[in-house]
Design a protein around this motif. Structure first.
Motif, short mmCIF file in Angstrom:
data_model
loop_
_atom_site.label_atom_id
_atom_site.label_comp_id
_atom_site.label_asym_id
_atom_site.label_seq_id
_atom_site.Cartn_x
_atom_site.Cartn_y
_atom_site.Cartn_z
N ARG A 237 0.83 -1.21 0.00
CA ARG A 237 0.00 0.00 0.00
C ARG A 237 0.86 1.25 0.00
N LEU A 238 1.87 1.28 0.86
CA LEU A 238 2.74 2.45 0.94
C LEU A 238 3.51 2.64 -0.36
N ASP A 239 3.93 1.54 -0.97
CA ASP A 239 4.65 1.63 -2.23
C ASP A 239 3.77 2.25 -3.31
N GLN A 240 2.49 1.84 -3.34
CA GLN A 240 1.58 2.39 -4.34
C GLN A 240 1.31 3.87 -4.10
N GLU A 245 3.31 6.12 -7.56
CA GLU A 245 2.64 7.31 -8.08
C GLU A 245 3.64 8.42 -8.39
N MET A 246 4.69 8.54 -7.61
CA MET A 246 5.70 9.55 -7.91
C MET A 246 6.41 9.21 -9.23
N LEU A 290 13.26 2.74 0.98
CA LEU A 290 13.43 1.30 1.17
C LEU A 290 12.53 0.48 0.25
N LEU A 291 11.67 1.15 -0.51
CA LEU A 291 10.65 0.46 -1.28
C LEU A 291 11.04 0.24 -2.74
N GLY A 292 10.53 -0.85 -3.31
CA GLY A 292 10.64 -1.08 -4.73
C GLY A 292 12.02 -1.46 -5.21
N GLU A 293 12.12 -1.66 -6.51
CA GLU A 293 13.37 -2.11 -7.12
C GLU A 293 14.46 -1.06 -7.07
N ASP A 294 14.08 0.22 -6.88
CA ASP A 294 15.06 1.30 -6.77
C ASP A 294 15.44 1.57 -5.32
N GLY A 295 14.83 0.85 -4.37
CA GLY A 295 15.09 1.08 -2.97
C GLY A 295 16.39 0.43 -2.51
N VAL A 296 16.93 0.90 -1.41
CA VAL A 296 18.21 0.38 -0.95
C VAL A 296 18.10 -1.05 -0.46
N VAL A 297 16.92 -1.50 -0.01
CA VAL A 297 16.76 -2.90 0.37
C VAL A 297 17.02 -3.80 -0.83
N ALA A 298 16.36 -3.50 -1.96
CA ALA A 298 16.56 -4.29 -3.18
C ALA A 298 17.99 -4.15 -3.70
#
Length: 321
Positions: A237-240, A245-246, A290-298
């Motif tokens: 939800r937060l990612d969306q 959206e950004m 931290l979210l998505g494929e561009d996030g530092v987690v990934a």
């Protein structure tokens, strides 16, 4: 409402520095403060390991309420395990007496334009009416770019809803680190954050401001949805609501505010894992990073590090199901 939520996400992503300089000079609306929540927020917390030490990555919401505390025991354990706590910018940068002036200088135009030159007559009139309802005039913003106006409106709105930058997760943990005598550091400087804000394209700045002033009474609900998604630890939800959206609506802002900064942080995070033995660290950044494929987690997972989400509440939910 998509652009508005994306702009809110981008502003919240850099609010750790901006909130130190912008105290909410204008309130967008008057709103009733929500009752305090008593259940600790579900943390956006990951453990990244390389065999001899670990890095805890914690997704912050820079504007929180009293009811968002106490924190999850997962965060308490990560904090206790960390020898050092790292934030987007070092805590001492927020105390620099030049912060406010530098912020205003970055928000000013670098040519002879003013706010009236980049807004349509209709937008200017709408903004004037919005500011006038709070006892101000558009003249006080004439020398500043739309991102600054948008941030000022956001900070005023958040305060009217009971949010506070001083209660933000990063500020809270800065105070805890100081009280515990834990060393702290930053991934970037205050000026780095200012440059990110100031580099966002003018057309995307104007679009975001237009969404805000067209629907000011919708904004409390937008901010509430972001806050609720963060409190629930709802990654999808937060990612969306933020990253997706950004990326779709303001792609250059997304690249500058999110991707470029993540890429700049990556080697510093890797050094914390590769160059230290036995010293675990806690890194606190805006949840967007931290979210998505561009996030530092990934990014860290792609570099071959072991990555796991730390979420006791999530495990309980699975068992209950």
């Amino acid at each position: 409402m998509q652009v508005t939520k994306a702009l809110l996400a981008s502003l919240l992503a850099v609010a750790s520095a901006a909130s130190a300089a912008v105290g909410g000079p204008v309130g967008a609306v008057q709103a009733v403060v929500e009752p305090a929540a008593h259940v600790p927020p579900v943390p956006l917390l990951w453990k990244v390991s390389d065999g001899d030490n670990a890095l805890y990555l914690l997704g912050s919401f820079h504007l929180l309420k009293d009811g968002d505390y106490p924190l999850s025991a997962d965060i308490d354990r990560a904090f206790a395990a960390a020898e050092k706590v790292v934030f987007e910018i070092p805590p001492e940068a927020l105390l620099d007496p030049t912060t406010g002036q530098r912020f205003l200088e970055a928000a000013a135009y670098d040519d002879d334009r003013g706010l009236s030159d980049v807004l349509s007559p209709r937008m200017r009139e709408q903004l004037q009416q919005l500011i006038a309802r709070q006892g101000g005039t558009i003249a006080q913003f004439e020398g500043y770019e739309p991102w600054f106006v948008n941030l000022s409106l956001l900070m005023g709105l958040s305060q009217s809803l009971g949010f506070s930058a001083e209660q933000g997760l990063d500020r809270h943990l800065m105070a805890r680190a100081e009280a515990a005598g834990k060393p702290t550091a930053g991934l970037e400087t205050f000026d780095d954050q200012l440059r990110a804000l100031d580099a966002t394209p003018m057309d995307e700045q104007v679009i975001g401001l237009a969404e805000f002033i067209d629907r000011p009474r919708d904004m409390p609900g937008v901010l509430a949805k972001l806050h609720q998604a963060w409190r629930a630890g709802d990654i999808e939800r937060l990612d969306q609501l933020t990253r997706v959206e950004m990326l779709e609506q303001t792609p250059e802002t997304y690249r500058i505010v999110n991707v470029e900064r993540n890429e700049a942080w990556l080697p510093k995070l890797q050094a914390m894992l590769d160059d230290y033995t036995g010293d675990d660290m806690l890194v606190v950044v805006g949840a967007l990073h931290l979210l998505g494929e561009d996030g530092v987690v990934a990014m860290l997972r792609d570099e071959g590090y072991a990555v796991e989400r730390i979420c006791s509440a999530c495990e309980v939910a699975v068992v209950d199901d």
